[in-house]
Design an enzyme around this catalytic site. Structure first.
Site, PDB file in Angstrom:
ATOM      1  N   TRP A 277      13.647   7.650 -12.690  1.00  0.00           N
ATOM      2  CA  TRP A 277      13.320   7.978 -11.305  1.00  0.00           C
ATOM      3  C   TRP A 277      14.093   9.200 -10.817  1.00  0.00           C
ATOM      4  O   TRP A 277      14.579   9.241  -9.689  1.00  0.00           O
ATOM      5  CB  TRP A 277      13.582   6.789 -10.362  1.00  0.00           C
ATOM      6  CG  TRP A 277      12.690   5.629 -10.606  1.00  0.00           C
ATOM      7  CD1 TRP A 277      13.066   4.365 -10.943  1.00  0.00           C
ATOM      8  CD2 TRP A 277      11.256   5.601 -10.542  1.00  0.00           C
ATOM      9  NE1 TRP A 277      11.970   3.552 -11.100  1.00  0.00           N
ATOM     10  CE2 TRP A 277      10.842   4.291 -10.867  1.00  0.00           C
ATOM     11  CE3 TRP A 277      10.285   6.573 -10.257  1.00  0.00           C
ATOM     12  CZ2 TRP A 277       9.507   3.926 -10.904  1.00  0.00           C
ATOM     13  CZ3 TRP A 277       8.951   6.204 -10.300  1.00  0.00           C
ATOM     14  CH2 TRP A 277       8.580   4.889 -10.614  1.00  0.00           C
TER      15      TRP A 277
ATOM     16  N   GLU B  96      17.089   5.315  -2.471  1.00  0.00           N
ATOM     17  CA  GLU B  96      18.390   5.439  -1.792  1.00  0.00           C
ATOM     18  C   GLU B  96      19.052   4.078  -1.598  1.00  0.00           C
ATOM     19  O   GLU B  96      19.806   3.867  -0.651  1.00  0.00           O
ATOM     20  CB  GLU B  96      18.240   6.145  -0.441  1.00  0.00           C
ATOM     21  CG  GLU B  96      17.827   7.583  -0.535  1.00  0.00           C
ATOM     22  CD  GLU B  96      18.962   8.555  -0.810  1.00  0.00           C
ATOM     23  OE1 GLU B  96      20.096   8.264  -0.417  1.00  0.00           O
ATOM     24  OE2 GLU B  96      18.690   9.593  -1.427  1.00  0.00           O
TER      25      GLU B  96
END
Length: 383
Positions: free
Chosen positions: A159, A367
């Site tokens: 990712w 995040e």
């Protein structure tokens, strides 16, 4: 109906907000659907954003940027994500990880690596997550073993924004094996043309398709000593500070997406007739729209308050986690209600609400997944 009004935005951030709005309407809106369908990298829009001075400009003026602060980047994020999340993410990932280098890097590192990004001659990225490890920053397996000539990296990252496109990455790797699991990690500058660096795109995401993430394999990938950022063993703490800022921005991603969902739903129900009257005349529909607006305003107020708190380093972890969680989950709820108000047409690709619905599922994860954020909210917000 002006959802992203400037009254809540500090005066110094309003000019950037207007620049972002005008740019998004001119350069992103006309091509957003095409890029979503194709899944191609929107390099032409990225280059236009660079020309407009809206890419990598959170970097200090001392190193060639415009020195945008957290509130200016939040204002920019709301506007870009309102128009298209995938292209917006591409623009913001062009300098991803640079904040770490700016705060902890040496002067030589900043001149050699930071300045070219600020001047839009390079793009960067940040490699943290791994195929089997997501939010556990102290559980990553990629290693950086010190040798006489520098460090040799081995392992995988997943990712990673710009894993293929970037000129260099900030890479988080394990350098120790002490009892303090939080002091075993360090940050490195890794040029993507280094032997032993191999990256490929992760194919066919359901959302934010115009943004490219990749899978990296490090196979005896060697970097010199001078590519260590800051001190060995300080990587975890660098990331903790970095993510406090990042989570405010991700909250802005949610706000922008939610604004788009509300606008789409509002327009649809006011333009469509059913049972002999306009759909917006039904009280149940009005209540849904009222709830959407209330939740939006509550989340946006929290996000902007949190931005000020984090900028001033006041209980930053608590406020960042709270803003990120509230804003991204509100966006999911609002998009789902917008889908319901669109009825059967909501599942058609030609309707923007279907794209928003798929995009909003992503910020609740990146995040730091929101389940992890709740742990932080509890621990750091204790009375």
């Amino acid at each position: 109906m002006e959802l992203l009004d400037e009254s809540i935005v500090p005066e110094h951030a309003r000019e950037v907000k207007q620049e972002a709005r005008e740019f998004a309407e001119e350069y992103i809106a006309p091509v957003a659907e095409d890029y979503y369908e194709s899944g191609e990298y929107p390099r032409d829009v990225l280059e236009a954003g660079m020309d407009a001075g809206l890419v990598a400009q959170d970097i200090s003026e001392a190193y060639g940027g415009r020195g945008f602060d957290l509130q200016q980047i939040l204002a920019l994020s709301e506007e870009l994500y309102r128009v298209d999340a995938g292209i917006a993410l591409t623009l913001q990932l062009a300098s991803f990880g640079c904040e770490i280098l700016q705060h902890y890097g040496s002067e030589d590192q900043k001149e050699n690596w930071l300045r070219p990004v600020a001047e839009n001659d390079m793009i960067s990225g940040l490699a943290v997550s791994e195929p089997q490890t997501g939010s556990d920053l102290a559980g990553m397996k990629t290693t950086a073993e010190q040798t006489e000539d520098g460090y040799v990296l081995n392992g995988e990252k997943y990712w990673v924004g710009n894993a293929v496109e970037a000129d260099w990455l900030t890479v988080y790797a394990k350098t120790g094996d002490t009892g303090d699991r939080y002091s075993n990690y360090s940050m490195f500058i890794v040029p993507t043309d280094t032997p032993g660096y191999d990256a490929e795109h992760i194919p066919e995401k359901m959302g934010m398709r115009a943004s490219k993430q990749g899978h990296i394999v490090f196979d005896d990938c060697e970097v010199p000593d001078e590519n260590l950022i800051g001190t060995e063993g300080g990587g975890f703490y660098m990331l903790a500070d970095f993510f406090n800022h990042g989570r405010i921005i991700v909250g802005g991603h949610g706000i922008g997406l939610a604004a788009a969902a509300i606008e789409e739903a509002w327009t649809f129900v006011h333009d469509r007739n059913a049972f002999g009257r306009t759909v917006s005349e039904f009280q149940a529909v009005q209540h849904i729209l009222a709830d959407m607006r209330m939740e939006f305003e509550a989340a946006r107020a929290l996000n902007w308050r949190a931005a000020e708190k984090v900028e001033n380093n006041e209980d930053a972890g608590f406020w960042a986690a709270s803003a990120k969680t509230k804003s991204t989950e509100m966006a999911v709820d609002v998009a789902e209600r917008g889908m319901q108000l669109h009825g059967g047409r909501s599942v058609l690709n030609e309707y923007k609400i279907s794209r928003i619905y798929r995009d909003v599922r992503i910020p609740v994860i990146y995040e730091g997944a929101n389940e992890i954020q709740r742990n932080l909210i509890y621990r750091q917000g204790s009375l």
